[in-house]
Every structure is written in structure tokens, then in C-alpha cells.
Design an enzyme around this catalytic site. Structure first.
Site, PDB file in Angstrom:
ATOM      1  N   GLU A 174       0.813  -1.219   0.000  1.00 50.45           N
ATOM      2  CA  GLU A 174       0.000   0.000   0.000  1.00 50.45           C
ATOM      3  C   GLU A 174       0.846   1.269   0.000  1.00 50.45           C
ATOM      4  O   GLU A 174       0.536   2.261   0.655  1.00 50.45           O
ATOM      5  CB  GLU A 174      -0.990  -0.024   1.178  1.00 50.45           C
TER       6      GLU A 174
ATOM      7  N   GLU B  37      -7.017  -9.583  -2.738  1.00 52.09           N
ATOM      8  CA  GLU B  37      -7.751  -9.586  -1.464  1.00 52.09           C
ATOM      9  C   GLU B  37      -9.236  -9.326  -1.709  1.00 52.09           C
ATOM     10  O   GLU B  37      -9.848  -8.460  -1.090  1.00 52.09           O
ATOM     11  CB  GLU B  37      -7.184  -8.519  -0.515  1.00 52.09           C
TER      12      GLU B  37
END
Length: 574
Positions: free
Chosen positions: A340, A445
Site C-alpha cells: 500500500e 484480497e
């Protein structure tokens, strides 16, 4: 021509059935060029899409002044003297509920670079269709899409927070697709990218064809990696283990490989849980994605790491990369290296602007053969999030591609895919843009946060779109089961009975060849049997009751671009 940022993918047409020939094919191209290409789909429902007719159908939006220019036989419209982000040029359109709209436009700014978004104002809402980092002296293709909740009038306009720049617009397209057309694109890609035609010939000991031999083909393992996240609670839980291993071929550990789990106290590393989980999945033939080497979000750092700075901090990071990458070297499906990093910059603040680049370089040194992923959220899920837009993702990829190492660094694109209400046309367009890099794309995810009455429906839409896209190489869902509650959704309850989202997984697995799907048939007069099968590992049996002859064999089908149009042929003796 200025540098080509993305390769141009060929426009294909359908050949699956006669009925599909009436459908509009989908254009997967995305690029940045000296001159804009013609509008996709001839502009679709956009009037005067290439500005050949000057101001026809185009109006100022906000307080912008608009000007129609013709340079080198290229006609385009310029929005200038912009005071507000939304000051630009617009066109009114009519949008229909139930249609899937793919959007594209060629954009340029008069100076430097600036993010520019396409927005549709409709029924009091503002629907963001996508964005691009527009440049001066280069036409950039903005590609996106949208759906609407109600039919009615809408208005397209462009916006940029940099009000100093002029926005130049050309070759605009808004193409509506029916649900049937959209599904036909998926079916076409699945047939082309995920399946192979198998031609089996059965002969006797003399090499003569055996007709009416009974064949039973069973898919032992999926070729397309499809999996689910797990936590340490799977260890020792035999019911959970059975439920999981029947379904999935790849997994990701939610926390057990992360730095805050393996080094709670500085200098005292503990991989015992991660190692136990890794051994279990290796025994059952389930691949593991490495998640993650470091995480950019400052909320997920240990207290002892926060207390370090300078050389001490750098050495701690290097030790972490060395430790975890060396431990699982060459054994993982991929590494999420700096998790991220488009949204957060914890390591940049500690180590300087080249922190993530240096960490990728370290990871490459300690584990050179494993693909290194940028793993990020909102790239597919949220067109309004400019921090992780496809354009920002590409910018980061270019930065990492410049890393000088022995050999080439192997990069991958990890898209977390935490959806709320999926914008499926935008999702496809974002995959097109990133897919033009030719790097492997994984949905890493996948889950959906939505009301229970639509959650499973949305989940299925996302999985189908991901599986059908030719550039997606694997999917991991998030999560299966947790006794303390899953992040956004579970697939099964504590008794390992499927929830509606789990039923979606089983439904798709049955379609894609899971659960040891069987295909049966008889050989023809020349001893041949032909079937279209998903990539994967197969066992099959041959039985001829008249001669009381039986035989068992196995084979593997893999993706082979060079021969996907030709059947895979096998000859077996009975």
C-alpha cells in the site's frame, strides 16, 4: 512519436457463435501518443466525438472559456481560464439503467502534467468514470466506465484540481453495452485464455482406431490460481482444512508473515506459526503468496521500530528484508514488497524518497526469482481515489523498472479489490490500462462490503470479471473463516457450511472445473473424442466393454499463446 507508455492491444472480434456477431466487440487498447487515435466505437453515443464539426454538441462547463482548435489536421477543444476544478467542456447524454458504459477520451494539458478526471453528472449524483495523468505535448488516453442507478439525462465533463492548466479534449467515446454483450466478452475471453480444445485418439495395440470407447476425464487441479486468505486458526482445525483444500490452490496469510507478527520484540524473530502454515499448505499442494515484506501504513508498525531513526532504522529494514525473503526464497507465488505504498509513505518519511525503490532492490537481491508485487487498494474499486489510480500505479511501476540489478527485476501488479458497489466497466478499463504493461496481474484480497441482499451478487460480478480478463493471472479472496469475524465478509460459518458468498465460490468452481469436474463421452468411428477443457491437471479413464479393455492416463493443459487456436492432441493405446 513520443515515448509509448503502454503497448496497444489489438481490437478483436467474435467468432464463438453466429449470435455473437451482432454484438459490439470490446476494445482493450490504452496508450499515450503524439496524435490521438480515432474515437473508440466511433464515439458510441457521443455526438461529434472527434470535434470535426467544431462546437456541435460541446458546451462550456462551469466558468471555463472553450476554444476549438485545428493543429496539423487534428481538431480538438480547449478549456482555458479555469478557476475551479470542474471548469471544462461538457456534452449532454442520455444514460440508461442496466447498461454498462465504457468511456474513453484523449487528453492533453498545455503545461507540465496534471491528473484529469472524467465525471458524469446524473440524477443529482456525480459519477467518476476514470482519470489519467495528462501531459503537455502528448495525448494521453483516459479510459474508464460507469453504470447508473436510474435512466435519465446526464452531462459529461472533465475536472482537474490544477486550475493553472488548460484541458485539451479529443476523440471522446461513450459506448453502452447490454448485459448480454458484456457477458459475451467474458465468454469469449474465457474460451480463448482459460480453456484448450483437447483431441484424444484411442488406438489398439496395432495402432488401429478404437470406436465407441468410453472416456471419463476428471479435472484433478485447476490451472488458474484461485484461492483464499487464511489465519493461524486453520492449524489443527481439520474441518476447516478439509473445507479449504477441497476448493483452493493458492492462499495468503493474513498476518502471520508480517513484520509485526514475526518480530514483536526487536532482534527476537519468530517464524514458527508462519512456518507451520507454510508446511501444511505445501503438503496439500496449495501455493502461498508472500504477504508482506513491509507495510507502508504507519498504523501497522511495532513500537520499537517507530523509536528508530537514521542508520539504525535502515539496518532494521535491511535485516527484515533479508530475514523473510531469504527464509522463503524461491518458494512463494509472489511477494507483496512495500504494501500500500501509493497511499502511505511511512518508509519514505524515515528513509527518504527512494525508500520503496531501495526495499524492492533489497528484496530482489535476497530472492531474485520470485515476482515482486506492488499491492494496492482502490485501483479497481474507486475511480475517485487519485492516489492509487491506474495512472499513479503506472508511474510507480516505471520508477521500479528503473532499478538496476543483475538481471531484470520481476514485477507484478497486485490489486486488493476491496469493493463496496462494484463499477464493473471501470474495473475492466483499469485492468486494460494496467494489462498493457504485460506484467502479471493478481486480484489479491477480493471481498465486498455491501448489504447482505446484494453482497453475494456483487462478489460474483467481481470474480467473473477478474477471471475473464485476459491479463489477470490469479485471484485470492478475503476471507474464508475467522472465529473472531472476517474483515468484511466470510465464505463459511463456524460449522463450515457455506454462506451465500461461499455458495458463489462453489458455483464458479463448478463452472471452472473444480471439485474434480468430469467430462464423459465416446470415441467416434476414427477413434477420436474432442472436448473444450479448462487449463489444469487431468486424470482420465478409457473403457471398452466389448473387449473388456481398460486404461488410465493423465495429462496437463496449460496456456500456450502460440497454439491456443489448435487442439492439444493425445494418442493413447487401449
Amino acid at each position: 512519436m513520443k515515448r509509448l507508455l503502454l503497448q496497444l492491444l489489438a481490437l478483436w472480434s467474435f467468432s464463438l457463435s453466429r449470435c455473437e456477431s451482432t454484438f459490439v466487440p470490446y476494445d482493450y487498447s490504452a496508450t499515450c501518443l503524439d496524435k490521438p487515435l480515432k474515437p473508440q466505437y466511433n464515439g458510441g453515443i457521443i455526438v461529434n466525438p472527434d470535434l470535426r464539426d467544431g462546437p456541435q454538441a460541446w458546451l462550456p462547463f462551469g466558468n471555463a472559456k472553450i476554444e476549438f482548435k485545428d493543429i496539423g489536421h487534428d481538431k480538438f477543444v480547449v478549456a482555458r481560464e479555469r478557476k475551479q476544478p470542474h471548469d471544462s467542456v461538457s456534452q449532454k447524454v442520455h444514460l440508461e439503467k442496466g447498461r454498462l458504459y465504457t468511456f474513453s477520451a484523449w487528453l492533453q494539458v498545455n503545461n507540465g502534467k496534471a491528473p484529469v478526471s472524467a465525471v458524469f453528472k446524473t440524477n443529482g449524483e456525480y459519477k467518476h468514470a476514470g482519470s489519467v495523468i495528462a501531459e503537455s505535448k502528448c495525448w494521453s488516453m483516459l479510459k474508464g466506465g460507469l453504470t447508473v442507478d436510474e435512466s435519465g439525462p446526464g452531462e459529461l465533463y472533465f475536472e482537474s484540481n490544477d486550475t493553472r492548466v488548460e484541458i485539451w479534449v479529443d476523440s471522446v467515446s461513450l459506448q453502452p453495452f447490454t448485459q448480454e454483450e458484456w457477458k459475451s466478452h467474458q465468454d469469449h475471453n474465457i474460451h480463448k485464455e482459460r480453456k484448450r480444445t483437447v483431441r484424444i485418439r484411442v488406438v489398439n495395440s496395432k495402432g488401429e482406431p478404437v470406436q465407441k470407447a468410453s472416456l471419463s476425464i476428471e479435472q484433478r487441479k485447476l490451472g488458474f490460481p484461485f484461492g483464499c486468505e487464511v489465519e493461524k486458526n486453520i492449524l489443527g482445525n481439520h474441518a476447516y482444512q478439509s473445507w479449504f483444500t477441497k476448493r483452493f490452490t493458492v492462499t495468503t496469510f493474513a498476518n502471520e508473515m508480517k513484520w509485526y507478527s514475526t518480530e514483536v520484540v526487536r532482534g527476537k524473530e519468530d517464524y514458527s506459526i508462519a512456518d507451520k502454515m507454510f508446511r501444511f499448505f505445501k503438503k496439500h499442494g496449495v501455493a502461498v503468496r508472500g504477504h508482506n515484506i513491509v507495510w507502508s501504513d504507519p498504523k501497522y508498525q511495532t513500537k520499537w521500530l517507530n523509536s528508530l531513526s537514521g542508520r539504525e532504522f535502515y539496518n532494521a529494514v535491511k535485516q527484515r528484508v533479508s530475514s523473510v525473503a531469504s527464509r522463503y526464497k524461491g518458494q512463494l507465488e509472489g511477494w507483496d514488497v512495500v504494501n500500500e505504498n501509493l497511499h502511505f509513505s511511512y518508509f519514505e518519511k524515515k528513509m527518504g524518497p527512494k525508500a520503496s525503490r531501495n526495499i524492492f532492490k533489497m528484496a530482489q537481491a535476497f530472492d531474485p526469482t520470485t515476482t515482486k508485487f506492488i499491492n494496492e487498494y482502490n485501483t479497481l474499486e474507486e475511480p475517485r481515489d487519485l492516489d492509487s489510480s491506474p495512472a499513479k500505479f503506472l508511474k510507480k511501476l516505471r520508477e521500479l523498472k528503473s532499478i538496476v540489478v543483475r538481471g531484470n527485476i520481476s514485477l507484478g501488479i497486485g490489486l486488493e479489490s476491496h469493493f463496496k458497489t462494484p463499477n464493473i466497466p471501470f474495473m475492466r478499463s483499469a485492468l486494460d490500462i494496467l494489462g498493457a504493461t504485460d506484467l502479471p496481474i493478481w486480484l489479491t484480497e477480493v471481498d465486498v462490503e455491501a448489504p447482505k441482499n446484494v453482497q453475494a451478487k456483487y462478489f460474483e460480478q467481481v470474480l467473473r470479471e477478474g477471471h475473464a480478463h485476459p491479463r489477470v493471472k490469479g485471484i485470492v479472496t478475503w476471507a474464508g473463516y475467522s472465529p473472531t469475524g472476517c474483515y468484511r465478509m466470510c465464505l463459511t460459518d463456524g460449522n463450515f457450511k457455506n454462506l451465500p458468498t461461499g455458495d458463489v465460490v462453489d458455483k464458479l468452481l463448478h463452472e471452472w472445473g473444480g471439485f474434480r469436474r468430469q467430462t464423459k463421452g465416446l470415441t467416434d468411428a476414427d477413434g477420436f473424442f474432442e472436448a473444450s477443457l479448462f487449463h489444469g491437471d487431468y486424470d482420465f479413464k478409457i473403457d471398452h466393454p466389448l473387449t473388456n479393455s481398460k486404461a488410465s492416463h493423465s495429462f496437463k493443459l496449460v496456456s500456450d499463446v502460440s497454439s491456443n487456436t489448435q487442439p492439444s492432441s493425445f494418442v493413447f493405446r487401449l
